[in-house]
Design a protein around this motif. Structure first.
Motif, PDB file in Angstrom:
ATOM      1  N   GLU A  41     -36.661  69.301  10.429  1.00 34.79           N
ATOM      2  CA  GLU A  41     -36.650  70.214   9.499  1.00 34.79           C
ATOM      3  C   GLU A  41     -35.080  70.812   9.016  1.00 34.79           C
ATOM      4  O   GLU A  41     -34.670  70.782   7.852  1.00 34.79           O
ATOM      5  CB  GLU A  41     -37.681  71.283   9.389  1.00 34.79           C
ATOM      6  CG  GLU A  41     -38.944  70.955   9.247  1.00 34.79           C
ATOM      7  CD  GLU A  41     -40.001  72.016   9.173  1.00 34.79           C
ATOM      8  OE1 GLU A  41     -39.622  73.360   9.608  1.00 34.79           O
ATOM      9  OE2 GLU A  41     -41.264  71.676   9.293  1.00 34.79           O
ATOM     10  N   GLU A  44     -32.621  68.145   7.910  1.00 37.58           N
ATOM     11  CA  GLU A  44     -32.823  67.772   6.451  1.00 37.58           C
ATOM     12  C   GLU A  44     -32.352  68.736   5.871  1.00 37.58           C
ATOM     13  O   GLU A  44     -31.480  68.860   4.723  1.00 37.58           O
ATOM     14  CB  GLU A  44     -34.214  67.634   6.085  1.00 37.58           C
ATOM     15  CG  GLU A  44     -34.547  67.455   4.576  1.00 37.58           C
ATOM     16  CD  GLU A  44     -36.172  67.003   4.138  1.00 37.58           C
ATOM     17  OE1 GLU A  44     -36.286  66.943   3.172  1.00 37.58           O
ATOM     18  OE2 GLU A  44     -36.766  67.081   5.527  1.00 37.58           O
ATOM     19  N   THR A  45     -32.403  70.238   6.113  1.00 38.23           N
ATOM     20  CA  THR A  45     -31.914  71.360   5.462  1.00 38.23           C
ATOM     21  C   THR A  45     -30.210  71.408   5.300  1.00 38.23           C
ATOM     22  O   THR A  45     -29.576  71.662   4.577  1.00 38.23           O
ATOM     23  CB  THR A  45     -32.200  72.494   5.996  1.00 38.23           C
ATOM     24  OG1 THR A  45     -33.650  72.659   6.038  1.00 38.23           O
ATOM     25  CG2 THR A  45     -31.739  73.800   5.223  1.00 38.23           C
TER      26      THR A  45
END
Length: 584
Positions: A41, A44-45
């Motif tokens: 996560e 991806e951020t």
């Protein structure tokens, strides 16, 4: 470098990767590493903060990717990922070109680091970036370890034991190729792609002798295959990428490995569906079993036909005795049906590549046929099995003897070993073939034994049937002993082959580990010596002027030699193949 953290360097390497290109192993590894390092996560951020305006993908010429993007804090960025040398100083290669700041100062340091990584088997990727209108800065080297599979060394050992030479032709750095080649037991005589050019006859010999080539382009891979093919060798090629497609298409046996790109799959003849290369050796074993089955059946069929035709001809023209048509029909029918299981028989794969030779097959078939004919005519002329004394009885005896002998002949043709050696798996026929042959012989024996009732074959006494069985089994053993004797003296053409012995699944030999760096240098020097001697001979035979043109009026013999890659394929393939037991 340049106050860039390791986290930023990894992120920039990901930005310069193409997540849509799931077939690229480098991009896959970099993106996966980013996810493992930051967490899926968070990664991806972080990557979403980089807005890509333009992306230039990798190709074999420029050997780098370039991403043009924007970041809320860092502003305009140009990020490149690729071969260390091509990221530091691109050269004029038709792409976006630059020279990194302090490139001359960094060159030696980066080369040392790159060599150290590559000598340990690490592939390296360089990352460079520029902010705004500033110069490109070299920021990091990203090492990646791609160790060979555990079964690769064993598979290569087995393939070599099968008489097939193996070479590694890779785009990786030379040191990586040498280390990988050493780990998988290929040898360390790996040369750089620069040794592939210019084309010459001695260059072709270098290709044959070397263990492999590194830092190659797609055209180099195809060139290696062309040279080997023009030596009369059968060439197989494994590959997984788009760059391998031309070579896969050129090779006689193109093999796309598991997870290969669509381009590689389209160009290949065989597509592996399981990881690793062990399936290739399985294919070699199965193909040689198929060849052995085909050869044994052809050998048997010709021999049986010769025996039947000769016996019928001799009976008609020498003794004015005509065998009933029903006997000939039964011979053909029972024999054809009983031979169907040959397609799934326990075959003996040859330890070395075999070249089909019709003269040897015909010679063996005629020998089998003549011996069988002699046995049949000896029984006919002896008059030992007289029965009721009629000519019909004698012809029924001859029919039964031929039928049983011809059926049993397949047991001798199918194996290079002794026919009664049931302790070796390769000598044992399959259960289905055994039952089929014995069943066929029992059927014709019953037709003869109950001839008075069935009225298909003239009745033969049961004691005579038993003597015929013993006679044919003794003849089979005698013929097989002759086959084994000829095989022992080197004439192994009287059976279904197995040249050089029977191919098995050998284990790796126990080897003592030794310091390999000296071995690497010695092997490379040995492979390169061919090329060096060539250059020395050229220098000695030609006197060159300042511009490199020959000052002599005629061309030297060296100049008249043609490169293998310029010869039409196949050139004298059959003759060349007969001189080479090894295939590539």
């Amino acid at each position: 470098r340049q106050k860039v953290t390791r986290d930023d360097a990894l992120l920039w390497a990901c930005v310069a990767s193409n997540p849509a290109n799931k077939e690229d192993p480098i991009d896959k590894a970099v993106l996966a590493s980013c996810g493992d390092h930051f967490g899926a996560e968070k990664a991806e951020t972080l990557l979403s903060e980089y807005k890509k305006n333009k992306f230039v993908g990798f190709n074999p010429t420029v050997k780098r990717t370039v991403a043009y993007c924007e970041h809320p804090e860092k502003g305009q960025l140009k990020i490149s990922k690729g071969l260390v040398d091509k990221v530091l100083i691109t050269g004029e290669d038709g792409g976006d070109c630059w020279v990194c700041e302090d490139a001359e100062i960094l060159k030696d340091e980066l080369k040392e680091v790159d060599v150290r990584f590559s000598s340990q088997g690490y592939k390296t990727v360089g990352v460079a970036a520029a902010q705004g209108d500033g110069p490109m800065q070299f920021v990091a080297i990203v090492p990646m370890l791609d160790p060979p599979r555990e079964d690769t060394k064993l598979t290569i050992h087995r393939i070599r034991e099968a008489g097939i030479n193996v070479k590694m032709v890779t785009g990786d750095h030379l040191n990586i190729a040498i280390e990988t080649s050493r780990l998988i037991g290929l040898g360390t005589g790996v040369l750089p792609a620069s040794d592939l050019w210019p084309a010459s006859a001695t260059r072709d010999e270098t290709i044959v002798q070397a263990d492999g080539f590194a830092q190659v382009l797609p055209k180099d891979k195809r060139e290696v295959i062309l040279v080997l093919q023009n030596r009369g060798l059968v060439v197989g090629m494994t590959g997984d990428g788009v760059n391998d497609a031309p070579a896969l298409a050129q090779a006689q046996i193109g093999i796309a490995v598991d997870d290969a790109t669509e381009a590689a799959r389209s160009a290949a003849d065989i597509i592996l569906t399981s990881p690793g290369l062990s399936a290739i050796f399985d294919a070699v074993v199965e193909s040689r079993k198929i060849f052995a089955r085909l050869r044994s059946y052809v050998l048997y069929r010709i021999a049986a036909t010769i025996q039947i035709v000769l016996v019928l001809s001799i009976l008609i023209y020498a003794y004015d005795a005509t065998m009933p048509a029903i006997y000939v029909i039964l011979l053909a029918l029972v024999n054809d049906v009983s031979m169907l299981p040959v397609a799934s028989d326990n075959a003996s794969p040859s330890a070395l590549p075999e070249i089909p030779s019709m003269p040897s097959i015909l010679l063996a078939s005629f020998l089998y046929g003549f011996i069988g004919t002699a046995m049949t005519m000896a029984l006919y002329m002896s008059g030992l099995l007289k029965g009721d004394g009629t000519e019909d009885y004698r012809l029924a005896v001859i029919y039964l003897q031929i039928s049983i002998a011809v059926e049993l002949l397949i047991f001798s043709c199918r194996t290079p070993g002794f026919v009664l050696n049931f302790f070796k798996a390769e000598s044992r026929p399959s259960l289905l073939l055994s039952l089929s042959v014995i069943g066929g012989n029992v059927l014709v024996s019953l037709l003869a034994g109950f001839g008075g009732t069935l009225k298909i074959v003239h009745k033969v006494e049961w004691v005579d049937i038993a003597w015929i069985w013993l006679y044919d089994i003794a003849g089979l053993v005698a013929v097989d002993l002759l086959k084994c004797f000829l095989g022992a003296v080197g004439a192994d053409w009287l059976s279904a082959g197995a040249a050089g012995g029977v191919l098995g699944y050998p284990d790796l030999p126990v080897e003592e580990e030794a310091g390999h760096r000296s071995t690497v240098l010695q092997s490379r020097a040995s492979a390169r010596s061919i090329l060096q001697q060539s250059r020395l001979s050229v220098a000695a035979s030609q006197s060159l002027g300042p511009l490199g043109h020959s000052l002599g009026g005629g061309s030297s013999s060296w100049g008249r030699q043609r490169s293998g890659s310029t010869l039409p394929y196949p050139y004298n393939l059959r003759a060349a193949a007969l001189k080479n037991l090894n295939s590539f």
